[in-house]
Design an enzyme around this catalytic site. Structure first.
Site, short mmCIF file in Angstrom:
data_model
loop_
_atom_site.label_atom_id
_atom_site.label_comp_id
_atom_site.label_asym_id
_atom_site.label_seq_id
_atom_site.Cartn_x
_atom_site.Cartn_y
_atom_site.Cartn_z
N HIS A 238 9.54 67.94 75.14
CA HIS A 238 8.69 68.50 73.97
C HIS A 238 8.68 70.06 74.36
CE1 HIS A 238 7.49 65.20 71.64
NE2 HIS A 238 7.62 64.48 72.86
N ASP B 67 11.56 72.00 73.72
CA ASP B 67 12.40 72.87 72.72
C ASP B 67 11.65 73.66 71.72
OD1 ASP B 67 11.83 70.60 71.64
OD2 ASP B 67 13.97 70.27 70.79
N GLY C 230 19.74 54.98 67.26
CA GLY C 230 18.01 54.93 67.14
C GLY C 230 17.44 55.04 68.52
N GLY D 275 17.30 56.89 70.88
CA GLY D 275 17.26 58.38 71.59
C GLY D 275 18.32 58.89 72.39
N SER E 53 21.02 59.74 71.02
CA SER E 53 21.64 60.81 70.22
C SER E 53 22.85 60.47 69.50
CB SER E 53 21.68 62.01 70.88
OG SER E 53 21.37 63.17 70.33
N SER E 54 22.98 59.02 69.21
CA SER E 54 24.04 58.76 68.32
C SER E 54 24.36 59.62 67.25
CB SER E 54 23.88 57.04 68.06
OG SER E 54 22.91 57.17 66.86
N ASP F 230 20.81 68.22 71.44
CA ASP F 230 21.15 67.09 71.34
C ASP F 230 22.76 67.31 70.94
OD1 ASP F 230 19.05 65.88 71.55
OD2 ASP F 230 19.13 64.93 69.80
N TYR G 198 5.02 63.45 66.31
CA TYR G 198 5.69 64.49 66.79
C TYR G 198 5.05 66.01 66.03
CZ TYR G 198 9.97 67.64 67.01
OH TYR G 198 10.89 68.34 67.13
P1 ADP Z 1 19.49 58.34 67.43
O1 ADP Z 1 18.45 58.75 68.42
O2 ADP Z 1 20.51 57.37 68.12
O3 ADP Z 1 20.39 59.78 67.19
P2 ADP Z 1 19.25 58.79 64.84
O4 ADP Z 1 18.17 58.12 63.89
O5 ADP Z 1 19.03 60.31 64.79
O6 ADP Z 1 19.25 58.06 66.09
O7 ADP Z 1 20.56 58.69 64.07
C1 ADP Z 1 21.05 57.35 63.88
C2 ADP Z 1 21.94 57.32 62.64
O8 ADP Z 1 23.15 58.00 62.93
C3 ADP Z 1 22.52 56.20 62.12
O9 ADP Z 1 21.50 55.54 61.36
C4 ADP Z 1 23.73 56.26 61.34
O10 ADP Z 1 23.33 56.81 60.09
C5 ADP Z 1 24.47 57.39 62.21
N1 ADP Z 1 25.07 56.72 63.23
C6 ADP Z 1 24.95 56.72 64.60
N2 ADP Z 1 25.75 55.86 65.19
C7 ADP Z 1 26.67 55.38 64.15
C8 ADP Z 1 27.81 54.60 64.06
N3 ADP Z 1 28.33 54.09 65.24
N4 ADP Z 1 28.41 54.30 62.89
C9 ADP Z 1 27.93 54.88 62.01
N5 ADP Z 1 26.92 55.77 61.85
C10 ADP Z 1 26.23 56.03 62.99
MG MG Z 2 19.44 61.50 66.61
#
Ligand code: ADP
Ligand code: MG
Length: 389
Positions: free
Chosen positions: A34, A36, A127, A129, A131-132, A177, A226
């Site tokens: 918190h 950034d 989802g 955290g 950072s997918s 991220d 947030y």
């Molecule tokens: P996080 O904290 O993991 O970044 P977010 O809610 O910010 O969570 O982002 C998740 C979103 O990113 C998913 O709902 C999807 O739209 C996209 N995403 C993440 N991983 C994948 C994946 N393996 N395949 C397709 N989309 C993905």
């Molecule tokens: Mg994210």
């Protein structure tokens, strides 16, 4: 899914082999939570969980995506991205906004985005955290850079991706991220100044593992909580400006100045600002602790950071507190804290690698006993940023 399976899935979808595979890692923040949006420094590391994108050039202006983990496909054109529609005119599904947004943000900067075919899969839990979303973005940005035969700096690539997430997907996020995913350095934490955008690396001792424990609990508060925290920080700046007229953000307040003037602040902004001002100091201390390989000092800073997020910033949860408290009696733990915005999600534990197995078993057992829940635990190392395999 391993790389062979990814390759085969690509061939099944597109009847041809991919030209290359991009790897884009997730990230964890070691300290600096918190801060950034208060212009402060953060200390993330890219991790060895990653997104893998198999790519080949496509025809004309068309992008075809196969999200293997979601079992979904889509095709859209690159000449009308702002409409956010697929080739049949239907609204793009939410997951496709991330790659489409990256193309849009690259085009905004005048960078060529050729048509492409992609199939992708990820080890990063969605989802949690880690950072997918940034990994998907940076991975696609790198794919377009490779196909388009242009090159911009990794930081600039990260900025394009942040723009995509902010303005195309519609999620407000800082630059950390995408930065960590783009600029990660194996075996190192990344000191990143979110004001000047300068960055540097600090070695993580090779015998230390990053153990990430997912509490499995998410609170709906994330969004409103947030925004409320951000507003309190802004209020603290306004109130402190009476005494410190030069400050633009909490980043500019020294710990001694805070000690001198915090008594004049309203209650909630005072607590939030105390977290931010001292967390920024902790990040600086953590960088020097890493540079002298002082694990004990680093661990103490992490525990202090957690207590501050719990007591002053009030973004912890009972489950995260349990995960952190359990580590006090477990073997090999150097430090632990909640990581990410809070309101649920994960803790990060720095653990002696040779005791990591016993640590993880103990943590999972203790958490199940205390909460009746299973914690998913990931044993990670700091990894390099986005790359071609
Ligand atoms: P996080 O904290 O993991 O970044 P977010 O809610 O910010 O969570 O982002 C998740 C979103 O990113 C998913 O709902 C999807 O739209 C996209 N995403 C993440 N991983 C994948 C994946 N393996 N395949 C397709 N989309 C993905
Ligand atoms: Mg994210």
């Amino acid at each position: 899914m391993n790389l062979d399976q990814l390759q085969r899935a690509f061939e099944e979808t597109y009847r041809r082999p991919p030209q290359f595979i991009v790897r884009a890692p997730g990230r964890v923040n070691i300290l600096g939570e918190h801060v950034d949006y208060n212009d402060g420094p953060v200390l993330p590391a890219a991790i060895d969980q990653a997104v893998y994108i198999a790519v080949a050039p496509g025809q004309d202006d068309c992008v075809r995506l196969h999200a293997l983990d979601l079992n979904q496909q889509v095709a859209f054109r690159l000449d009308n991205l702002a409409q956010k529609r697929d080739v049949e005119g239907k609204p793009l599904p939410g997951w496709a906004l991330y790659p489409a947004g990256v193309a849009w943000a690259l085009q905004e900067a005048g960078l060529h985005t050729p048509g492409l075919l992609a199939a992708y899969t990820s080890e990063i839990p969605i989802g949690s955290g880690l950072s997918s979303s940034a990994a998907v973005e940076v991975g696609f940005a790198f794919a377009w850079q490779t196909l388009g035969s242009w090159e911009i700096s990794r930081l600039a690539l990260a900025q394009r991706c942040q723009k995509a997430e902010n303005q195309f997907v519609g999620v407000s996020c800082g630059l950390m991220d995408q930065f960590a995913c783009a600029c990660g350095v194996e075996g190192h934490a990344l000191y990143f100044d979110t004001r000047s955008l300068e960055w540097d690396i600090a070695p993580i001792p090779p015998e230390v593992a990053l153990v990430i424990a997912d509490s499995g609990v998410r609170r709906n508060l994330t969004h409103s909580g947030y925004n409320e925290r951000r507003a309190s920080c802004e209020q603290a700046v306004r109130e402190l400006q009476q005494y410190l007229p030069h400050i633009r953000s909490l980043r500019d307040v020294k710990t001694t100045e805070f000690a001198a003037y915090s008594m004049f602040l309203s209650e909630i902004p005072r607590r939030r600002a105390e977290h931010v001002v001292k967390e920024i100091a902790r990040v600086h201390s953590a960088v020097s602790a890493l540079r002298r390989a002082d694990k004990q000092a680093l661990g103490a800073l992490m525990y202090a950071g957690h207590n501050s997020l719990r007591n002053l910033y009030e973004v912890s949860t009972p489950e995260l507190d349990i995960l952190v408290e359990l580590t006090r009696s477990l073997p090999g733990c150097i430090g632990a804290r909640l990581t990410g915005a809070g309101f649920g999600g994960c803790t990060l534990n720095l653990v002696e690698l040779d005791q990591a197995e016993a640590f993880i078993a103990g943590l999972q057992r203790g958490y199940a006993q205390a909460t009746g829940r299973q914690a998913k635990v990931y044993l990670c190392r700091a990894s390099q940023g986005v790359s071609l395999l």
